[in-house]
Write a protein that holds these residues in place. Structure first.
Motif, mmCIF file in Angstrom:
data_model
loop_
_atom_site.group_PDB
_atom_site.id
_atom_site.type_symbol
_atom_site.label_atom_id
_atom_site.label_comp_id
_atom_site.label_asym_id
_atom_site.label_seq_id
_atom_site.Cartn_x
_atom_site.Cartn_y
_atom_site.Cartn_z
ATOM 1 N N VAL A 1 6.861 -14.328 -17.589
ATOM 2 C CA VAL A 1 6.481 -14.971 -16.329
ATOM 3 C C VAL A 1 6.619 -13.970 -15.191
ATOM 4 O O VAL A 1 7.275 -12.936 -15.324
ATOM 5 N N ASN A 2 5.976 -14.310 -14.055
ATOM 6 C CA ASN A 2 6.004 -13.447 -12.863
ATOM 7 C C ASN A 2 5.574 -12.027 -13.213
ATOM 8 O O ASN A 2 6.189 -11.044 -12.799
ATOM 9 N N ARG A 3 4.485 -11.922 -13.979
ATOM 10 C CA ARG A 3 4.048 -10.608 -14.443
ATOM 11 C C ARG A 3 3.578 -9.716 -13.297
ATOM 12 O O ARG A 3 3.567 -8.505 -13.400
ATOM 13 N N HIS B 1 10.063 -13.869 -5.256
ATOM 14 C CA HIS B 1 9.954 -15.317 -5.129
ATOM 15 C C HIS B 1 10.561 -15.788 -3.827
ATOM 16 O O HIS B 1 11.114 -15.026 -3.035
ATOM 17 N N SER C 1 -0.706 -6.886 -13.103
ATOM 18 C CA SER C 1 -0.426 -7.547 -14.373
ATOM 19 C C SER C 1 -1.109 -6.834 -15.524
ATOM 20 O O SER C 1 -0.720 -6.979 -16.676
ATOM 21 N N ARG D 1 3.521 -26.176 -19.742
ATOM 22 C CA ARG D 1 4.161 -26.137 -18.423
ATOM 23 C C ARG D 1 5.661 -26.418 -18.516
ATOM 24 O O ARG D 1 6.420 -25.993 -17.644
ATOM 25 N N LEU E 1 6.874 -23.057 -19.512
ATOM 26 C CA LEU E 1 6.772 -22.195 -18.338
ATOM 27 C C LEU E 1 7.916 -22.455 -17.368
ATOM 28 O O LEU E 1 8.481 -21.516 -16.782
ATOM 29 N N SER F 1 10.567 -19.637 -16.305
ATOM 30 C CA SER F 1 10.612 -19.312 -14.880
ATOM 31 C C SER F 1 12.019 -19.488 -14.328
ATOM 32 O O SER F 1 12.485 -18.676 -13.517
ATOM 33 N N HIS G 1 14.110 -16.585 -15.469
ATOM 34 C CA HIS G 1 13.723 -15.381 -14.728
ATOM 35 C C HIS G 1 14.301 -15.410 -13.310
ATOM 36 O O HIS G 1 14.905 -14.420 -12.852
ATOM 37 N N MET H 1 11.084 -20.140 -8.347
ATOM 38 C CA MET H 1 10.218 -19.478 -9.320
ATOM 39 C C MET H 1 9.400 -20.497 -10.113
ATOM 40 O O MET H 1 8.235 -20.254 -10.443
ATOM 41 N N GLN I 1 6.594 -21.495 -7.898
ATOM 42 C CA GLN I 1 5.653 -20.383 -7.742
ATOM 43 C C GLN I 1 4.749 -20.245 -8.961
ATOM 44 O O GLN I 1 3.546 -20.000 -8.834
ATOM 45 N N GLU I 2 5.324 -20.426 -10.158
ATOM 46 C CA GLU I 2 4.562 -20.227 -11.391
ATOM 47 C C GLU I 2 3.818 -21.476 -11.844
ATOM 48 O O GLU I 2 3.048 -21.424 -12.802
#
Length: 572
Positions: free
Chosen positions: A94-96, A101, A127, A232, A235, A239, A242, A281, A284-285
């Motif tokens: 994630v957050n590639r 954030h 990315s 999700r 995810l 996230s 991370h 995060m 954001q993702e």
């Protein structure tokens, strides 16, 4: 290598009926609740017959760290010893784009005790420059013609400067997230059934995530469990890991200083702020909801008078550590001690005096109410451990499968309900299950801890090496393996081909499949275990010397260790 008969006997000992009197042939090998060897019988029987557990060290908890004792820590060493994240890349997926954030740019949220006004954020990276192996460097291809030309050159040092190596990518404060060790390890698997026709495992993708970073005298552990199924949910879990790990690495180990000396109040402050970073995060993702448990393990300053007033005097020369945990939801934290057994650090986040509904996570990060999380059971917890103790975090796919009610070893006591009947009918009550003992809520919790302790002390099968020191990697594998084995019968029932095809072998339509699956619900409820995603991450508290400079050897050991533990699907 144990024989098939030994494996069967060892596993059957773990799932044997505790209400029928004596345990099976290996019962005399089990550790008693007390250190005395005079007791016999299954640990469930001994506990229900009145034998108490060993006295456990204190576990304190509150809504914030300000409600807990303030203990002084040794200087936090910053050199990384081991790292691990997963499954399937874990937080590295994630957050590639390496965007900072929300928390990083919020003027109301600052890094604790930072000597600089601002902490530098990683530069923006395309990315496209990252691959699935986030730590791999791309080597330029060399043609045969170029090699031939090179052989004709004089054998002397080249005059042209070599191309500079590509910069290593830092993710969440760490460059290489694939350096597990025996004392810092994580494991994850799916306990759900595999479709007999398509071969797909139900509940994919794995919605749990974990990460661990260990340094010379401290460690950071995070575990998240995405609520429900789907991309999700997974995810959200990754996230959260991370965001929290990135904040903790930058707040506790800023690049401007080394060897910072903090207190537990400072650590709890950073933990709570890391939850803000995790939630940001997720938003954001575009993730949904997830639980989160984060732990900081740090060496205590034993020269501090304030610490000795709390921990007491000890003639031992071994180091002491403090475990600071913040959690929301039903992902829990534990300590395994060879001296004291297993204790739950996060028991303050749920009521152990009441029978809980396992379908309710009690809290979650992510957009629960608009953009807001649900922090009903957000709890800060703390306990002191000794060198050699193992701190481990689990998702409910592991912890719930150690519940004796889920394992069908006991039944939960329920209040008697009297249903009024017509005068002509006699009042009858449903007879209880006479083969299983009935337990209260607090007994259910204690038996969960005792079952974990039994597995960690004795293993899943009888061996001759019980005297060996348990490592974090073995602990993770044993706990996940127990959950996998306990749920085998449930998976086998759901993988029955007759649920998916008709008499002629033609696939049934989805609606007919649902009807057939509903018909086996009663049978399914009688089988032990809970199907879920099961994840565990663990760290053995220990003072570790810096790593020797042997990159090739380290990478070879890492590949061998990761290859030795398969991230298993639902079948075993």
């Amino acid at each position: 290598m144990p024989s098939i008969k030994q494996k069967f006997a060892g596993f059957f000992r773990q799932i044997s009926n505790s209400g029928g009197g004596e345990c099976l042939e290996n019962a005399n090998q089990m550790k008693p609740l007390h250190t005395s060897d005079s007791n016999t019988g299954c640990f469930i029987q001994r506990y229900l017959n009145g034998e108490s557990r060993l006295k456990q060290p204190d576990i304190l908890f509150g809504r914030t760290g300000q409600e807990l004792p303030c203990l002084r820590l040794c200087s936090l060493q910053s050199e990384i010893i081991a790292t691990h994240t997963g499954p399937d890349g874990g937080l590295t997926t994630v957050n590639r784009g390496q965007r900072g954030h929300v928390t990083s740019q919020d003027p109301d949220v600052s890094y604790i005790d930072s000597e600089d006004d601002a902490v530098p954020l990683p530069s923006t990276i395309s990315s496209e420059s990252t691959s699935n192996d986030v730590n791999a460097t791309v080597q330029p291809e060399v043609s045969d013609e170029h090699l031939a030309d090179h052989e004709e050159l004089p054998t002397k040092e080249p005059t042209t400067a070599a191309e500079p190596p590509e910069p290593e990518i830092e993710i969440a404060g760490v460059v290489n997230w694939n350096r597990p060790s025996g004392i810092a390890f994580g494991a994850a698997t799916s306990l759900y059934e595999r479709h007999p026709i398509s071969g797909e495992t139900a509940g994919n993708p794995l919605a749990d995530a974990f990460a661990i970073v260990t340094r010379s005298n401290n460690a950071l552990l995070c575990l998240a469990d995405g609520v429900n199924w789907g991309e999700r949910a997974a995810l959200a879990a990754r996230s959260a890991i991370h965001g929290a790990m990135d904040y903790l690495n930058r707040a506790l180990f800023p690049s401007t200083t080394n060897g910072r000396q903090l207190t537990t109040n400072d650590v709890f402050l950073s933990l709570l702020r890391s939850f803000h970073a995790a939630h940001s995060m997720i938003l954001q993702e575009g993730g949904l909801l997830t639980t989160l448990t984060a732990a900081v393990v740090a060496q205590l300053d034993q020269s501090s008078l304030q610490n000795s007033l709390y921990t007491g005097s000890d003639n031992s020369n071994s180091a002491k550590f403090v475990v600071c945990v913040c959690n929301v939801g039903d992902s829990l934290a534990y300590v395994y001690s060879p001296k004291h057994g297993v204790r739950e650090i996060t028991h303050g986040s749920h009521d152990i005096q009441s029978m809980r509904d396992m379908r309710d996570a009690l809290g979650a990060l992510g957009p629960v109410d608009g953009q807001n999380p649900e922090l009903n059971n957000l709890t800060c917890s703390m306990t002191v451990i000794e060198e050699g103790d193992i701190v481990f975090l689990t998702s409910d796919g592991v912890s719930d499968n150690f519940d004796p009610v889920v394992g069908k070893f006991v039944v939960a006591r329920k209040p008697d309900k009297i249903v009024p009947l017509p005068n002509s009918a006699k009042q009858t009550t449903k007879p209880p299950n006479r083969n299983l003992p009935t337990v209260e809520a607090f007994q259910r919790h204690e038996l969960t801890l005792l079952r974990m302790e039994d597995i960690l002390r004795n293993g899943m099968m009888p061996t001759n090496d019980n005297g060996n020191h348990l490592k974090a990697q073995q602990l993770c594998e044993d706990l996940v393996d127990f959950a996998t084995r306990l749920t085998t019968a449930k998976r086998r029932l759901l993988e029955d081909l007759e649920l998916y095809v008709d008499q002629d072998g033609k696939p049934l339509d989805p609606e007919e499949q649902k009807i057939r699956r509903r018909k086996i619900c009663e049978r399914l409820a009688l089988i032990p275990g809970k199907l879920d995603h099961a994840t565990c991450v663990a760290y053995e508290a220990r003072i570790q010397p810096p790593n020797p400079v042997n990159i090739a050897g380290t990478e070879a050991l890492t590949r061998e260790m990761v290859a030795s533990y398969p991230f298993r699907e639902s079948s075993i």
